[in-house]
Write a protein that holds these residues in place. Sequence first.
Motif, mmCIF file in Angstrom:
data_model
loop_
_atom_site.group_PDB
_atom_site.id
_atom_site.type_symbol
_atom_site.label_atom_id
_atom_site.label_comp_id
_atom_site.label_asym_id
_atom_site.label_seq_id
_atom_site.Cartn_x
_atom_site.Cartn_y
_atom_site.Cartn_z
ATOM 1 N N GLY A 62 -7.649 -8.860 2.355
ATOM 2 C CA GLY A 62 -7.790 -10.261 1.993
ATOM 3 C C GLY A 62 -8.040 -11.128 3.217
ATOM 4 N N GLY A 63 -7.472 -12.346 3.159
ATOM 5 C CA GLY A 63 -7.703 -13.315 4.219
ATOM 6 C C GLY A 63 -8.628 -14.427 3.777
ATOM 7 N N CYS A 64 -8.582 -14.752 2.478
ATOM 8 C CA CYS A 64 -9.395 -15.852 1.927
ATOM 9 C C CYS A 64 -10.889 -15.643 2.158
ATOM 10 C CB CYS A 64 -8.948 -17.194 2.504
ATOM 11 S SG CYS A 64 -7.292 -17.690 1.982
ATOM 12 N N TRP A 65 -11.321 -14.388 2.132
ATOM 13 C CA TRP A 65 -12.735 -14.049 2.341
ATOM 14 C C TRP A 65 -13.254 -14.613 3.663
ATOM 15 C CZ3 TRP A 65 -11.095 -16.808 -2.040
ATOM 16 C CH2 TRP A 65 -10.916 -16.062 -3.206
ATOM 17 N N THR A 66 -12.371 -14.776 4.621
ATOM 18 C CA THR A 66 -12.695 -15.434 5.888
ATOM 19 C C THR A 66 -12.373 -14.500 7.044
ATOM 20 O OG1 THR A 66 -12.200 -17.594 4.910
ATOM 21 C CG2 THR A 66 -12.282 -17.478 7.316
ATOM 22 N N THR A 67 -13.390 -14.101 7.788
ATOM 23 C CA THR A 67 -13.226 -13.107 8.841
ATOM 24 C C THR A 67 -12.223 -13.550 9.898
ATOM 25 O OG1 THR A 67 -15.480 -12.300 8.475
ATOM 26 C CG2 THR A 67 -14.464 -11.792 10.604
ATOM 27 N N ALA A 68 -12.199 -14.843 10.220
ATOM 28 C CA ALA A 68 -11.293 -15.329 11.264
ATOM 29 C C ALA A 68 -9.830 -15.227 10.860
ATOM 30 C CB ALA A 68 -11.635 -16.779 11.622
ATOM 31 N N ILE A 69 -9.555 -15.141 9.572
ATOM 32 C CA ILE A 69 -8.179 -15.050 9.102
ATOM 33 C C ILE A 69 -7.694 -13.604 9.120
ATOM 34 C CG2 ILE A 69 -6.652 -15.381 7.113
ATOM 35 C CD1 ILE A 69 -8.258 -17.839 6.393
ATOM 36 N N ALA A 70 -8.514 -12.695 8.646
ATOM 37 C CA ALA A 70 -8.086 -11.288 8.586
ATOM 38 C C ALA A 70 -9.295 -10.375 8.527
ATOM 39 C CB ALA A 70 -7.191 -11.049 7.378
ATOM 40 N N ASP A 71 -9.084 -9.147 8.996
ATOM 41 C CA ASP A 71 -10.073 -8.097 8.821
ATOM 42 C C ASP A 71 -9.374 -6.858 8.274
ATOM 43 O OD1 ASP A 71 -8.822 -6.806 10.960
ATOM 44 O OD2 ASP A 71 -10.322 -7.427 12.423
ATOM 45 N N ARG A 72 -10.091 -5.758 8.229
ATOM 46 C CA ARG A 72 -9.563 -4.554 7.577
ATOM 47 C C ARG A 72 -8.289 -4.027 8.232
ATOM 48 N NH1 ARG A 72 -13.483 -3.430 11.035
ATOM 49 N NH2 ARG A 72 -13.420 -1.553 12.354
ATOM 50 N N THR A 73 -8.064 -4.357 9.518
ATOM 51 C CA THR A 73 -6.909 -3.783 10.219
ATOM 52 C C THR A 73 -5.579 -4.299 9.694
ATOM 53 O OG1 THR A 73 -6.966 -5.445 11.986
ATOM 54 C CG2 THR A 73 -8.280 -3.435 12.314
ATOM 55 N N ILE A 74 -5.607 -5.372 8.912
ATOM 56 C CA ILE A 74 -4.363 -5.883 8.337
ATOM 57 C C ILE A 74 -3.801 -4.899 7.302
ATOM 58 C CG2 ILE A 74 -5.294 -7.163 6.359
ATOM 59 C CD1 ILE A 74 -3.458 -9.489 7.147
ATOM 60 N N MET A 75 -4.650 -3.976 6.852
ATOM 61 C CA MET A 75 -4.230 -2.989 5.862
ATOM 62 C C MET A 75 -3.817 -1.659 6.493
ATOM 63 S SD MET A 75 -4.821 -4.884 3.179
ATOM 64 C CE MET A 75 -5.159 -4.074 1.625
ATOM 65 N N ASN A 76 -3.831 -1.579 7.827
ATOM 66 C CA ASN A 76 -3.605 -0.285 8.487
ATOM 67 C C ASN A 76 -2.273 0.359 8.137
ATOM 68 O OD1 ASN A 76 -6.062 -0.811 9.736
ATOM 69 N ND2 ASN A 76 -5.351 -0.158 11.759
ATOM 70 N N TRP A 77 -1.228 -0.448 7.977
ATOM 71 C CA TRP A 77 0.101 0.122 7.755
ATOM 72 C C TRP A 77 0.201 0.797 6.387
ATOM 73 C CZ3 TRP A 77 -0.917 -4.336 10.415
ATOM 74 C CH2 TRP A 77 -0.526 -4.344 11.768
ATOM 75 N N ILE A 78 -0.352 0.164 5.355
ATOM 76 C CA ILE A 78 -0.295 0.819 4.050
ATOM 77 C C ILE A 78 -1.336 1.930 3.950
ATOM 78 C CG2 ILE A 78 0.830 -1.064 2.813
ATOM 79 C CD1 ILE A 78 -1.946 -1.854 1.706
ATOM 80 N N ALA A 79 -2.449 1.796 4.670
ATOM 81 C CA ALA A 79 -3.421 2.896 4.697
ATOM 82 C C ALA A 79 -2.792 4.138 5.316
ATOM 83 C CB ALA A 79 -4.668 2.477 5.475
ATOM 84 N N ASP A 80 -2.047 3.939 6.386
ATOM 85 C CA ASP A 80 -1.362 5.058 7.034
ATOM 86 C C ASP A 80 -0.302 5.646 6.110
ATOM 87 O OD1 ASP A 80 -0.607 6.728 9.368
ATOM 88 O OD2 ASP A 80 1.223 5.526 9.328
ATOM 89 N N ASP A 81 0.398 4.798 5.375
ATOM 90 C CA ASP A 81 1.405 5.287 4.440
ATOM 91 C C ASP A 81 0.774 6.195 3.390
ATOM 92 O OD1 ASP A 81 4.291 4.912 3.318
ATOM 93 O OD2 ASP A 81 2.989 4.544 1.604
ATOM 94 N N LEU A 82 -0.372 5.791 2.858
ATOM 95 C CA LEU A 82 -1.053 6.631 1.875
ATOM 96 C C LEU A 82 -1.539 7.931 2.519
ATOM 97 C CD1 LEU A 82 -3.080 4.013 -0.205
ATOM 98 C CD2 LEU A 82 -0.974 5.195 -0.858
ATOM 99 N N ARG A 83 -2.057 7.831 3.738
ATOM 100 C CA ARG A 83 -2.504 9.041 4.445
ATOM 101 C C ARG A 83 -1.351 10.034 4.562
ATOM 102 N NH1 ARG A 83 -4.954 8.253 10.412
ATOM 103 N NH2 ARG A 83 -2.897 7.282 10.711
ATOM 104 N N GLN A 84 -0.178 9.548 4.908
ATOM 105 C CA GLN A 84 0.976 10.429 5.037
ATOM 106 C C GLN A 84 1.408 11.021 3.698
ATOM 107 O OE1 GLN A 84 4.206 8.949 7.535
ATOM 108 N NE2 GLN A 84 2.810 7.475 8.460
ATOM 109 N N ARG A 85 1.044 10.375 2.618
ATOM 110 C CA ARG A 85 1.354 10.880 1.277
ATOM 111 C C ARG A 85 0.275 11.834 0.767
ATOM 112 N NH1 ARG A 85 5.336 7.580 -1.280
ATOM 113 N NH2 ARG A 85 5.828 5.727 -0.043
ATOM 114 N N GLY A 86 -0.728 12.105 1.583
ATOM 115 C CA GLY A 86 -1.788 13.027 1.177
ATOM 116 C C GLY A 86 -2.948 12.376 0.465
ATOM 117 N N ILE A 87 -3.093 11.063 0.604
ATOM 118 C CA ILE A 87 -4.168 10.317 -0.050
ATOM 119 C C ILE A 87 -5.101 9.748 1.011
ATOM 120 C CG2 ILE A 87 -4.720 8.326 -1.512
ATOM 121 C CD1 ILE A 87 -1.933 8.689 -2.792
ATOM 122 N N ALA A 88 -6.388 10.000 0.874
ATOM 123 C CA ALA A 88 -7.376 9.430 1.785
ATOM 124 C C ALA A 88 -7.619 7.965 1.439
ATOM 125 C CB ALA A 88 -8.682 10.210 1.712
ATOM 126 N N VAL A 89 -7.971 7.178 2.444
ATOM 127 C CA VAL A 89 -8.225 5.750 2.242
ATOM 128 C C VAL A 89 -9.569 5.381 2.852
ATOM 129 C CG1 VAL A 89 -7.423 3.400 2.684
ATOM 130 C CG2 VAL A 89 -5.753 5.221 2.256
#
Length: 282
Positions: A62-89
């Motif tokens: 998310g980030g209000c569809w605004t690049t200056a607010i957020a990019d994909r790296t804001i999701m890294n922690w939950i992406a890593d959590d899924l990776r550790q559970r055996g799910i690709a992201v």
Amino acid sequence: MTPSSPEPSATPAALMAWPDLLERERPEPDAAIPYGDDLYQVVDLWLPQGEGPHSTVLMIHGGCWTTAIADRTIMNWIADDLRQRGIAVWNIDYRGVDREGGGYPGTFLDAAAAADALRVHAERYNLDISPLVAVGHSAGGHLALWLAGRPRLPEASPLRTGNPLPIDSVVSLGGLPDLEEAAREPGSGCGTEVVGQLTGGRFEDTSVPRLAPLGVEQVLINGMQDRIIPIAYAEGYAAPMRAAGDSVAVRMIDATGHVELIVPETEAWAAAVEEIEKALKR
């Protein structure tokens, strides 16, 4: 709020703020895959251990569809959590409304191209994309639902491209599913101006309810103390979508704001994982 939802806590615990997440050590993806020439036309791939095939989640920040607010790296922690559970992201990025080429139609075309690139790379990385779950946070919740609705875009829409990647279910985390409602409500968190920048005043091919029924399972997970996205948005979206024939579940999580939705150890993320695992038939 659904009738079965718990009453909000009279004195909820202190809600998380963005530094509580962003100041943590940030896990890193296994690969970055470009789908265009812009800095933000890229996807991060998170691969579990083992040869696979790997059940896969399409993730949208998310980030209000605004690049200056957020990019994909804001999701890294939950992406890593899924990776550790055996799910690709497959964690996509896109040009926001504040970036050249973003807004209408660029932000939507980027999201579509990034999603469709998953099909191109699935065999190489042994990704199982059937069933496929799209998970989006905040503005990304809207884009996840919109990606699921791409096959129903109007014939004349500039947003119609190629052969849309099939999405079987969507988990929206504090999303803004109805852009017309968000455009009427200054208190939406993103404000009305950014919705105008995103849509150019066109809702027939940008606001998800206009594409109903989507024909995919939808789960909306919201924090009952979310100060960014009004909780009324969830049932306000769900009711007409159900009337149109869609299956839409709403889960309200108490003592939860907007940040907790993408923090691995929270009740909100546990609910999201439960829905993701169920949708992937794991």
